[in-house]
Write a protein that holds these residues in place. Structure first.
Motif, PDB file in Angstrom:
ATOM      1  N   GLY A  57       0.771  -1.234   0.000  1.00  0.00           N
ATOM      2  CA  GLY A  57       0.000   0.000   0.000  1.00  0.00           C
ATOM      3  C   GLY A  57       0.804   1.286   0.000  1.00  0.00           C
ATOM      4  O   GLY A  57       0.241   2.367  -0.054  1.00  0.00           O
ATOM      5  N   LYS A  58       2.129   1.192   0.048  1.00  0.00           N
ATOM      6  CA  LYS A  58       2.977   2.383   0.077  1.00  0.00           C
ATOM      7  C   LYS A  58       3.720   2.526  -1.250  1.00  0.00           C
ATOM      8  O   LYS A  58       4.414   1.601  -1.682  1.00  0.00           O
ATOM      9  N   VAL A  59       3.593   3.698  -1.881  1.00  0.00           N
ATOM     10  CA  VAL A  59       4.317   3.966  -3.127  1.00  0.00           C
ATOM     11  C   VAL A  59       5.797   4.135  -2.773  1.00  0.00           C
ATOM     12  O   VAL A  59       6.154   5.032  -2.018  1.00  0.00           O
ATOM     13  N   VAL A  60       6.643   3.253  -3.315  1.00  0.00           N
ATOM     14  CA  VAL A  60       8.069   3.304  -2.996  1.00  0.00           C
ATOM     15  C   VAL A  60       8.911   3.803  -4.164  1.00  0.00           C
ATOM     16  O   VAL A  60      10.080   4.138  -3.986  1.00  0.00           O
ATOM     17  N   SER A  61       8.321   3.851  -5.345  1.00  0.00           N
ATOM     18  CA  SER A  61       9.043   4.359  -6.508  1.00  0.00           C
ATOM     19  C   SER A  61       8.033   4.763  -7.574  1.00  0.00           C
ATOM     20  O   SER A  61       7.014   4.087  -7.746  1.00  0.00           O
ATOM     21  N   LYS A  62       8.340   5.849  -8.267  1.00  0.00           N
ATOM     22  CA  LYS A  62       7.499   6.243  -9.400  1.00  0.00           C
ATOM     23  C   LYS A  62       8.341   6.971 -10.433  1.00  0.00           C
ATOM     24  O   LYS A  62       9.309   7.653 -10.100  1.00  0.00           O
ATOM     25  N   GLY A  63       7.990   6.724 -11.688  1.00  0.00           N
ATOM     26  CA  GLY A  63       8.667   7.380 -12.792  1.00  0.00           C
ATOM     27  C   GLY A  63      10.049   6.855 -13.104  1.00  0.00           C
ATOM     28  O   GLY A  63      10.787   7.479 -13.850  1.00  0.00           O
ATOM     29  N   ARG A  64      10.401   5.688 -12.542  1.00  0.00           N
ATOM     30  CA  ARG A  64      11.748   5.128 -12.767  1.00  0.00           C
ATOM     31  C   ARG A  64      11.659   3.644 -13.104  1.00  0.00           C
ATOM     32  O   ARG A  64      10.858   2.918 -12.531  1.00  0.00           O
TER      33      ARG A  64
END
Length: 77
Positions: A57-64
């Motif tokens: 439930g936790k966003v740990v990375s985005k756009g990579r």
């Protein structure tokens, strides 16, 4: 552990999904890996840059597009 890979059909998105599957397999983690392609659900999660990785439930990375080692480090946290 629940792992969501938020993706569209781009090459970077497909690569991240495959990398996550490989990391889970190599680490022997008991995880439910979900490839989320619904733009409505992705936007509802607050992510606007893809690909994105969500762990429990936790966003740990985005756009990579993460390397195998980077994914393994995130899964260990």
């Amino acid at each position: 552990m629940k792992i969501e890979v938020l993706v569209t059909g781009c090459a970077g998105c497909r690569a991240l999904y495959e990398t996550v599957l490989k990391a889970v397999e190599e680490m022997g983690i008991d995880a439910d890996v979900v490839k989320e392609e619904s733009l409505e659900r992705i936007i509802a999660s607050g992510v606007m840059t893809l690909p994105a990785l969500v762990i429990n439930g936790k966003v740990v990375s985005k756009g990579r597009r993460l390397s195998l080692d980077e994914v393994k480090r995130l899964l260990n946290n």
